[in-house]
Motif scaffolding. Structure first.
Motif, PDB file in Angstrom:
ATOM      1  N   VAL A 237       0.813  -1.210   0.000  1.00  0.00           N
ATOM      2  CA  VAL A 237       0.000   0.000   0.000  1.00  0.00           C
ATOM      3  C   VAL A 237       0.849   1.263   0.000  1.00  0.00           C
ATOM      4  CG1 VAL A 237      -1.933   1.158   1.165  1.00  0.00           C
ATOM      5  CG2 VAL A 237      -1.752  -1.311   1.233  1.00  0.00           C
ATOM      6  N   GLY A 238       2.101   1.154   0.413  1.00  0.00           N
ATOM      7  CA  GLY A 238       2.946   2.345   0.524  1.00  0.00           C
ATOM      8  C   GLY A 238       2.928   2.871   1.946  1.00  0.00           C
ATOM      9  N   LEU A 239       4.036   3.464   2.354  1.00  0.00           N
ATOM     10  CA  LEU A 239       4.158   3.977   3.717  1.00  0.00           C
ATOM     11  C   LEU A 239       3.092   5.015   4.031  1.00  0.00           C
ATOM     12  CD1 LEU A 239       5.816   4.212   6.371  1.00  0.00           C
ATOM     13  CD2 LEU A 239       7.221   5.933   5.210  1.00  0.00           C
ATOM     14  N   SER A 240       2.873   5.946   3.118  1.00  0.00           N
ATOM     15  CA  SER A 240       1.966   7.069   3.384  1.00  0.00           C
ATOM     16  C   SER A 240       0.531   6.619   3.595  1.00  0.00           C
ATOM     17  CB  SER A 240       2.031   8.074   2.223  1.00  0.00           C
ATOM     18  OG  SER A 240       3.349   8.486   1.989  1.00  0.00           O
TER      19      SER A 240
ATOM     20  N   LEU B 266       0.577  11.066  12.796  1.00  0.00           N
ATOM     21  CA  LEU B 266       1.900  10.619  12.372  1.00  0.00           C
ATOM     22  C   LEU B 266       2.022  10.407  10.862  1.00  0.00           C
ATOM     23  CD1 LEU B 266       1.919   7.206  11.861  1.00  0.00           C
ATOM     24  CD2 LEU B 266       1.412   7.317  14.302  1.00  0.00           C
ATOM     25  N   PRO B 267       0.910  10.132  10.108  1.00  0.00           N
ATOM     26  CA  PRO B 267       1.075  10.026   8.654  1.00  0.00           C
ATOM     27  C   PRO B 267       1.572  11.302   7.997  1.00  0.00           C
ATOM     28  CG  PRO B 267      -0.945   8.950   9.311  1.00  0.00           C
ATOM     29  CD  PRO B 267      -0.428   9.669  10.519  1.00  0.00           C
ATOM     30  N   LEU B 268       1.358  12.468   8.629  1.00  0.00           N
ATOM     31  CA  LEU B 268       1.902  13.700   8.067  1.00  0.00           C
ATOM     32  C   LEU B 268       3.427  13.618   8.021  1.00  0.00           C
ATOM     33  CD1 LEU B 268      -0.351  16.329   9.881  1.00  0.00           C
ATOM     34  CD2 LEU B 268      -0.505  15.574   7.511  1.00  0.00           C
ATOM     35  N   VAL B 269       4.008  13.056   9.078  1.00  0.00           N
ATOM     36  CA  VAL B 269       5.463  12.876   9.127  1.00  0.00           C
ATOM     37  C   VAL B 269       5.884  11.732   8.213  1.00  0.00           C
ATOM     38  CG1 VAL B 269       7.439  12.442  10.635  1.00  0.00           C
ATOM     39  CG2 VAL B 269       5.491  13.742  11.496  1.00  0.00           C
TER      40      VAL B 269
ATOM     41  N   VAL C 216      -9.691   8.428   5.816  1.00  0.00           N
ATOM     42  CA  VAL C 216      -9.600   6.992   5.502  1.00  0.00           C
ATOM     43  C   VAL C 216     -10.049   6.739   4.071  1.00  0.00           C
ATOM     44  CG1 VAL C 216     -10.503   4.708   6.032  1.00  0.00           C
ATOM     45  CG2 VAL C 216      -9.909   6.238   7.877  1.00  0.00           C
ATOM     46  N   CYS C 217     -11.187   7.307   3.712  1.00  0.00           N
ATOM     47  CA  CYS C 217     -11.721   7.105   2.363  1.00  0.00           C
ATOM     48  C   CYS C 217     -10.781   7.674   1.310  1.00  0.00           C
ATOM     49  CB  CYS C 217     -13.107   7.751   2.251  1.00  0.00           C
ATOM     50  SG  CYS C 217     -14.336   7.083   3.396  1.00  0.00           S
ATOM     51  N   LEU C 218     -10.247   8.865   1.580  1.00  0.00           N
ATOM     52  CA  LEU C 218      -9.310   9.472   0.642  1.00  0.00           C
ATOM     53  C   LEU C 218      -8.029   8.649   0.533  1.00  0.00           C
ATOM     54  CD1 LEU C 218      -9.734  13.249   1.553  1.00  0.00           C
ATOM     55  CD2 LEU C 218     -10.436  12.127  -0.564  1.00  0.00           C
ATOM     56  N   GLY C 219      -7.577   8.077   1.656  1.00  0.00           N
ATOM     57  CA  GLY C 219      -6.385   7.241   1.634  1.00  0.00           C
ATOM     58  C   GLY C 219      -6.564   6.019   0.760  1.00  0.00           C
TER      59      GLY C 219
ATOM     60  N   VAL D   5      -1.950   6.490   6.993  1.00  0.00           N
ATOM     61  CA  VAL D   5      -3.185   7.284   7.017  1.00  0.00           C
ATOM     62  C   VAL D   5      -4.378   6.407   7.385  1.00  0.00           C
ATOM     63  CG1 VAL D   5      -4.847   8.511   5.564  1.00  0.00           C
ATOM     64  CG2 VAL D   5      -2.435   9.119   5.467  1.00  0.00           C
ATOM     65  N   ILE D   6      -4.517   5.266   6.739  1.00  0.00           N
ATOM     66  CA  ILE D   6      -5.686   4.416   6.989  1.00  0.00           C
ATOM     67  C   ILE D   6      -5.662   3.851   8.409  1.00  0.00           C
ATOM     68  CG2 ILE D   6      -6.834   2.277   6.331  1.00  0.00           C
ATOM     69  CD1 ILE D   6      -6.043   2.808   3.458  1.00  0.00           C
ATOM     70  N   THR D   7      -4.505   3.332   8.840  1.00  0.00           N
ATOM     71  CA  THR D   7      -4.454   2.742  10.182  1.00  0.00           C
ATOM     72  C   THR D   7      -4.660   3.800  11.265  1.00  0.00           C
ATOM     73  OG1 THR D   7      -2.027   2.949  10.178  1.00  0.00           O
ATOM     74  CG2 THR D   7      -2.954   0.839   9.499  1.00  0.00           C
ATOM     75  N   SER D   8      -4.048   4.958  11.096  1.00  0.00           N
ATOM     76  CA  SER D   8      -4.192   6.012  12.102  1.00  0.00           C
ATOM     77  C   SER D   8      -5.609   6.560  12.151  1.00  0.00           C
ATOM     78  CB  SER D   8      -3.204   7.150  11.813  1.00  0.00           C
ATOM     79  OG  SER D   8      -1.875   6.705  11.920  1.00  0.00           O
TER      80      SER D   8
END
Length: 411
Positions: free
Chosen positions: A109-112, A358-361, A154-157, A116-119
């Motif tokens: 899925v990629g790091l980003s 944390l996904p922002l970082v 989440v939906c956007l991710g 985002v989804i998990t957070s």
């Protein structure tokens, strides 16, 4: 025992925790992309994560004068508080499983997007539980609109992942078409077929006379697939998303479990026994984390998943390549979790879930270090920017909902 009691101090803890918790995933993802087995990396990471909790308990948990209502770490080890200890350990199990799952989700899925989804799931589910566990100390009219923003994120991710996956497939198809055309030219026009075959082989592996493959190009994707530990080409995108949503569900449960351990809202301890202080709960939390994930990863050494090669304890001990980065990741995660819990005890665990920004970082590291989303379509860029903006709004709103807990460690 050192306690943070001011709202500003709690917010400061959350901000530092946010940076640490957004950085350690990038370090583990970097090692996987370099080809190190995730089982080896996670065993190193879990060791320093637990060691950090031990050091925090022996230092901050012992500073200052203890009192009957706020006993220090050593005093609580001998008290009859096993009901809350088990709650803390359950939280550690949930976090360990969540972190373990995300390590296998990043390649797909990629790091980003994974972060985002998990957070966001952690906030949508976990923050709602923490709000009621904390006796509604956070401002609901601010908190729940923030939770709604996380749900949109989440939906956007998911949309970003789907769009980026389509972009990558188009790049690879275009490269495949070029290879096919090139092969025809070799047969018809060129007498030196060996030279042309070597050239085509170099293209497939992302190398050429001009140098390293351009970041985000099809050659770069092939080069990455060739080097990384977990191979993803040809696998369904739903594998990665399923792992990601499982990790998010685990993340949603660890903070409420820790909240129950330190505040005993379910009254599992007998009257007169002091609540677990945050450092004691964090020690047991990290202990169960370490034990569970170590057992699972040792099993995965001999029975790997996703077609990873078999390994062994002896091979793990000999594999020192990247061990320093894995140790650093465990240190950052341990410090980040500890600061999150210290801030949550002071300002409410629902507000402390702002560290799920944390996904922002992580997205910053994903774009800068790994070249994620380079040379993607305008649609993917638009979805990515929308996702990050929604995240920023959600985090700001969540911090604004912070309350102030009156210190109380006894029934």
């Amino acid at each position: 025992m050192y306690l943070v009691e001011s709202k500003s101090g709690a917010i400061g803890c959350m901000v530092v925790a946010l940076v640490f918790l957004g950085t350690w995933p990038a370090l583990l993802a970097q090692l996987e992309r370099r080809g190190r087995l995730p089982q080896h990396t996670y065993l190193d990471y879990s060791f320093t994560n637990f060691l950090t909790a031990v050091v925090i308990a022996f230092t901050l948990g012992q500073i200052g004068h203890a009192s009957p209502n706020t006993p220090n770490f050593f005093t609580q080890l001998s008290q009859e508080n096993w009901g809350c200890v088990l709650m803390a350990m359950a939280g550690g199990v949930f976090l360990g499983l969540g972190n373990l799952a995300t390590q296998y989700a990043w390649p797909f899925v990629g790091l980003s997007v994974t972060e985002v989804i998990t957070s966001s799931l952690a906030v949508v589910l976990g923050t709602s539980m923490n709000y009621f566990l904390d006796d509604k100390m956070n401002r609901a009219e601010i908190l729940f609109p923030g939770v709604g923003c996380f749900l949109i994120a989440v939906c956007l991710g998911s949309a970003v992942h789907s769009s980026n996956d389509a972009d990558n497939a188009a790049k690879l198809q275009q490269l495949s078409d070029k290879h096919t055309d090139g092969a025809r030219e070799v047969v018809v026009d060129a007498p030196d077929t060996h030279q042309d075959k070597d050239r085509l082989k170099d293209m497939e592996h992302g190398s050429s006379e001009e140098g390293k493959a351009a970041t985000g190009s099809a050659q770069h994707l092939i080069e990455l697939e060739h080097n990384r530990a977990i191979k993803v080409f040809g696998k369904s995108i739903w594998i990665g998303l399923s792992i990601t949503f499982f990790a998010g569900a685990c993340y949603a449960l660890f903070s409420p479990a820790f909240n129950l351990a330190t505040n005993d809202q379910w009254h599992v301890m007998r009257g007169g026994v002091p609540h677990l202080v945050v450092y004691t709960a964090f020690f047991y939390f990290s202990l169960s984390f370490f034990v569970v994930v170590s057992v699972i990863n040792i099993i995965l050494l001999y029975r790997p998943i996703l077609k990873l090669p078999r390994s062994s304890i002896a091979s793990y001990l000999k594999d020192g390549d990247g061990r320093g980065l894995a140790f650093l990741a465990g240190l950052l995660c341990g410090l980040g979790n500890g600061l999150q819990f210290v801030g949550g005890q002071a300002a409410g665990y629902a507000a402390a879930d702002c560290v799920q920004a944390l996904p922002l970082v992580s997205t910053f590291w994903g774009v800068v270090l790994f070249g994620e989303y380079w040379r993607s379509s305008p649609r993917t860029y638009a979805l990515l920017v929308s996702m990050l903006l929604m995240f920023i709004v959600a985090v700001t709103v969540l911090i604004a909902s912070s309350g102030h807990r009156r210190t109380s460690y006894s029934h």
